[in-house]
Each structure stands twice: as C-alpha cells, then as structure tokens.
Motif scaffolding. Structure first.
Motif, PDB file in Angstrom:
ATOM      1  N   LEU A  74       0.832  -1.203   0.000  1.00 26.16           N
ATOM      2  CA  LEU A  74       0.000   0.000   0.000  1.00 26.16           C
ATOM      3  C   LEU A  74       0.867   1.254   0.000  1.00 26.16           C
ATOM      4  CD1 LEU A  74      -2.872   1.132   0.109  1.00 26.16           C
ATOM      5  CD2 LEU A  74      -2.651   1.145   2.589  1.00 26.16           C
ATOM      6  N   GLY A  75       1.944   1.256   0.776  1.00 29.57           N
ATOM      7  CA  GLY A  75       2.857   2.397   0.806  1.00 29.57           C
ATOM      8  C   GLY A  75       3.505   2.650  -0.531  1.00 29.57           C
ATOM      9  N   LEU A  76       3.921   1.575  -1.212  1.00 27.45           N
ATOM     10  CA  LEU A  76       4.536   1.731  -2.534  1.00 27.45           C
ATOM     11  C   LEU A  76       3.530   2.259  -3.545  1.00 27.45           C
ATOM     12  CD1 LEU A  76       6.680  -1.518  -2.614  1.00 27.45           C
ATOM     13  CD2 LEU A  76       7.526   0.829  -2.468  1.00 27.45           C
ATOM     14  N   ILE A  77       2.320   1.764  -3.480  1.00 30.51           N
ATOM     15  CA  ILE A  77       1.278   2.233  -4.398  1.00 30.51           C
ATOM     16  C   ILE A  77       0.981   3.707  -4.134  1.00 30.51           C
ATOM     17  CG2 ILE A  77      -1.162   2.024  -4.997  1.00 30.51           C
ATOM     18  CD1 ILE A  77      -0.831  -1.018  -4.368  1.00 30.51           C
ATOM     19  N   ALA A  78       0.901   4.089  -2.871  1.00 30.31           N
ATOM     20  CA  ALA A  78       0.592   5.474  -2.519  1.00 30.31           C
ATOM     21  C   ALA A  78       1.682   6.435  -2.989  1.00 30.31           C
ATOM     22  CB  ALA A  78       0.401   5.605  -1.007  1.00 30.31           C
ATOM     23  N   ARG A  79       2.924   5.979  -3.051  1.00 28.61           N
ATOM     24  CA  ARG A  79       4.030   6.830  -3.483  1.00 28.61           C
ATOM     25  C   ARG A  79       4.127   6.961  -5.002  1.00 28.61           C
ATOM     26  NH1 ARG A  79       9.149   4.413  -0.840  1.00 28.61           N
ATOM     27  NH2 ARG A  79       9.747   4.806  -2.970  1.00 28.61           N
ATOM     28  N   MET A  80       3.436   6.109  -5.733  1.00 25.76           N
ATOM     29  CA  MET A  80       3.514   6.130  -7.192  1.00 25.76           C
ATOM     30  C   MET A  80       2.975   7.427  -7.755  1.00 25.76           C
ATOM     31  SD  MET A  80       2.324   2.288  -8.248  1.00 25.76           S
ATOM     32  CE  MET A  80       2.118   2.767  -9.936  1.00 25.76           C
ATOM     33  N   ASP A  81       3.577   7.870  -8.845  1.00 22.79           N
ATOM     34  CA  ASP A  81       3.073   9.042  -9.558  1.00 22.79           C
ATOM     35  C   ASP A  81       1.919   8.576 -10.439  1.00 22.79           C
ATOM     36  OD1 ASP A  81       2.590  11.332 -10.949  1.00 22.79           O
ATOM     37  OD2 ASP A  81       4.529  11.405 -11.929  1.00 22.79           O
ATOM     38  N   THR A  82       0.732   8.983 -10.115  1.00 21.84           N
ATOM     39  CA  THR A  82      -0.437   8.538 -10.866  1.00 21.84           C
ATOM     40  C   THR A  82      -0.966   9.614 -11.800  1.00 21.84           C
ATOM     41  OG1 THR A  82      -1.849   9.185  -9.031  1.00 21.84           O
ATOM     42  CG2 THR A  82      -1.154   6.879  -9.098  1.00 21.84           C
ATOM     43  N   ASP A  83      -0.122  10.593 -12.132  1.00 29.46           N
ATOM     44  CA  ASP A  83      -0.524  11.668 -13.035  1.00 29.46           C
ATOM     45  C   ASP A  83      -0.716  11.085 -14.431  1.00 29.46           C
ATOM     46  OD1 ASP A  83      -0.881  13.911 -14.560  1.00 29.46           O
ATOM     47  OD2 ASP A  83       1.057  14.807 -14.104  1.00 29.46           O
ATOM     48  N   PRO A  84      -1.951  11.123 -14.984  1.00 24.92           N
ATOM     49  CA  PRO A  84      -2.194  10.544 -16.306  1.00 24.92           C
ATOM     50  C   PRO A  84      -1.475  11.296 -17.422  1.00 24.92           C
ATOM     51  CG  PRO A  84      -4.139  11.697 -15.540  1.00 24.92           C
ATOM     52  CD  PRO A  84      -3.149  11.710 -14.410  1.00 24.92           C
ATOM     53  N   ASN A  85      -1.018  12.527 -17.183  1.00 28.84           N
ATOM     54  CA  ASN A  85      -0.332  13.304 -18.213  1.00 28.84           C
ATOM     55  C   ASN A  85       1.183  13.102 -18.193  1.00 28.84           C
ATOM     56  OD1 ASN A  85      -2.764  14.496 -19.084  1.00 28.84           O
ATOM     57  ND2 ASN A  85      -2.676  15.862 -17.328  1.00 28.84           N
ATOM     58  N   ARG A  86       1.673  12.332 -17.250  1.00 30.44           N
ATOM     59  CA  ARG A  86       3.108  12.078 -17.146  1.00 30.44           C
ATOM     60  C   ARG A  86       3.553  11.200 -18.308  1.00 30.44           C
ATOM     61  NH1 ARG A  86       5.542   7.716 -14.186  1.00 30.44           N
ATOM     62  NH2 ARG A  86       7.758   8.074 -14.154  1.00 30.44           N
ATOM     63  N   PRO A  87       4.630  11.578 -18.977  1.00 23.62           N
ATOM     64  CA  PRO A  87       5.111  10.746 -20.091  1.00 23.62           C
ATOM     65  C   PRO A  87       5.472   9.344 -19.618  1.00 23.62           C
ATOM     66  CG  PRO A  87       6.243  12.855 -20.046  1.00 23.62           C
ATOM     67  CD  PRO A  87       5.443  12.759 -18.784  1.00 23.62           C
ATOM     68  N   ARG A  88       5.143   8.368 -20.402  1.00 23.13           N
ATOM     69  CA  ARG A  88       5.449   6.977 -20.087  1.00 23.13           C
ATOM     70  C   ARG A  88       6.834   6.618 -20.618  1.00 23.13           C
ATOM     71  NH1 ARG A  88       2.326   7.036 -16.265  1.00 23.13           N
ATOM     72  NH2 ARG A  88       0.141   7.111 -16.700  1.00 23.13           N
ATOM     73  N   ALA A  89       7.381   5.528 -20.129  1.00 21.69           N
ATOM     74  CA  ALA A  89       8.737   5.113 -20.495  1.00 21.69           C
ATOM     75  C   ALA A  89       8.880   4.815 -21.992  1.00 21.69           C
ATOM     76  CB  ALA A  89       9.144   3.897 -19.683  1.00 21.69           C
ATOM     77  N   ASP A  90       7.789   4.495 -22.662  1.00 26.99           N
ATOM     78  CA  ASP A  90       7.891   4.149 -24.076  1.00 26.99           C
ATOM     79  C   ASP A  90       7.731   5.361 -24.999  1.00 26.99           C
ATOM     80  OD1 ASP A  90       4.531   2.839 -24.654  1.00 26.99           O
ATOM     81  OD2 ASP A  90       5.244   4.554 -23.509  1.00 26.99           O
ATOM     82  N   THR A  91       7.710   6.555 -24.463  1.00 30.67           N
ATOM     83  CA  THR A  91       7.599   7.746 -25.294  1.00 30.67           C
ATOM     84  C   THR A  91       8.952   8.400 -25.453  1.00 30.67           C
ATOM     85  OG1 THR A  91       7.214   9.292 -23.494  1.00 30.67           O
ATOM     86  CG2 THR A  91       5.279   8.169 -24.382  1.00 30.67           C
ATOM     87  N   LYS A  92       9.084   9.296 -26.424  1.00 29.71           N
ATOM     88  CA  LYS A  92      10.364   9.955 -26.650  1.00 29.71           C
ATOM     89  C   LYS A  92      10.739  10.914 -25.524  1.00 29.71           C
ATOM     90  CE  LYS A  92       9.575  14.063 -29.333  1.00 29.71           C
ATOM     91  NZ  LYS A  92       9.997  14.752 -30.527  1.00 29.71           N
ATOM     92  N   HIS A  93       9.796  11.175 -24.613  1.00 25.93           N
ATOM     93  CA  HIS A  93      10.092  12.029 -23.474  1.00 25.93           C
ATOM     94  C   HIS A  93      10.812  11.275 -22.362  1.00 25.93           C
ATOM     95  CE1 HIS A  93       7.804  15.183 -25.320  1.00 25.93           C
ATOM     96  NE2 HIS A  93       6.804  14.354 -25.467  1.00 25.93           N
ATOM     97  N   SER A  94      10.907   9.972 -22.516  1.00 30.60           N
ATOM     98  CA  SER A  94      11.599   9.166 -21.516  1.00 30.60           C
ATOM     99  C   SER A  94      13.091   9.469 -21.568  1.00 30.60           C
ATOM    100  CB  SER A  94      11.360   7.681 -21.809  1.00 30.60           C
ATOM    101  OG  SER A  94      12.213   6.896 -21.026  1.00 30.60           O
TER     102      SER A  94
END
Length: 102
Positions: A74-94
């Motif tokens: 639960l602590g690890l999940i709570a610390r996750m960045d859940t911003d839907p606008n955050r670039p994902r690892a498979d994008t060129k912004h990675s």
C-alpha cells in the motif's frame, strides 16, 4: 463495516479506532491524537479507517505473492506518480528515448 455513533462515542466494528466526545461540539479521534474535530469529521475518520482495513485485506494475497506485507505494498502504491499526463517510459520524453535497438 459498521460505524456506530452514540452521544459520547463513535466506534467501528473493523478497527480499534474510536472518537470520544470532548465537549462543546468537539471530538477526539484516536486516528489524530491531540487534535479535536467535528462530529462529522470524526465519523468520516472512523469510516476511513474501516475502508483502509478492508483494502488491506483485499491486497494481502498480492502482497504476499511478491514478498511484501500488505502495508508495504500500500505504501509503494501510494508513493507512485499517478498523473495521467506524465510521459510513459515508451515515449520519446523518456530518459532512454535516444537508445535504439541494434
């Protein structure tokens, strides 16, 4: 889940958390030691503790499978960045977008 409200006590059947009447409309909730809250907020806090207890029971099998306690997961999940606008690892912004397969 049952939150019981009486004139001087708000309690739960799932957790040991409670709120006791302090006077002048204020309640002392075991979740927030040293602070006073309204009756509405006290009831909400005890209900939230119940909801968390239910959630911890639900995630326990998954946590055990990956070698964590339910609270660690639960602590690890709570610390996750859940911003839907955050670039994902498979994008060129990675930070690795420039690495190409050979």
């Amino acid at each position: 889940m049952t939150v019981t409200v009486s004139a001087h006590l708000i309690s739960s059947d799932l957790t040991s958390h409670y709120a006791s009447y302090w006077g002048c409309g204020w309640w002392a909730a075991s979740i927030l030691p040293g602070r006073k809250v309204s009756a509405e907020n006290a009831e909400f806090l005890i209900g939230a503790a119940d909801e968390l207890a239910i959630l911890l029971d639900k995630i326990a099998p998954c946590a055990e499978e990956v070698g964590l306690t339910n609270r660690e997961l639960l602590g690890l999940i709570a610390r996750m960045d859940t911003d839907p606008n955050r670039p994902r690892a498979d994008t060129k912004h990675s930070s690795r977008w420039w690495r190409r397969a050979a």
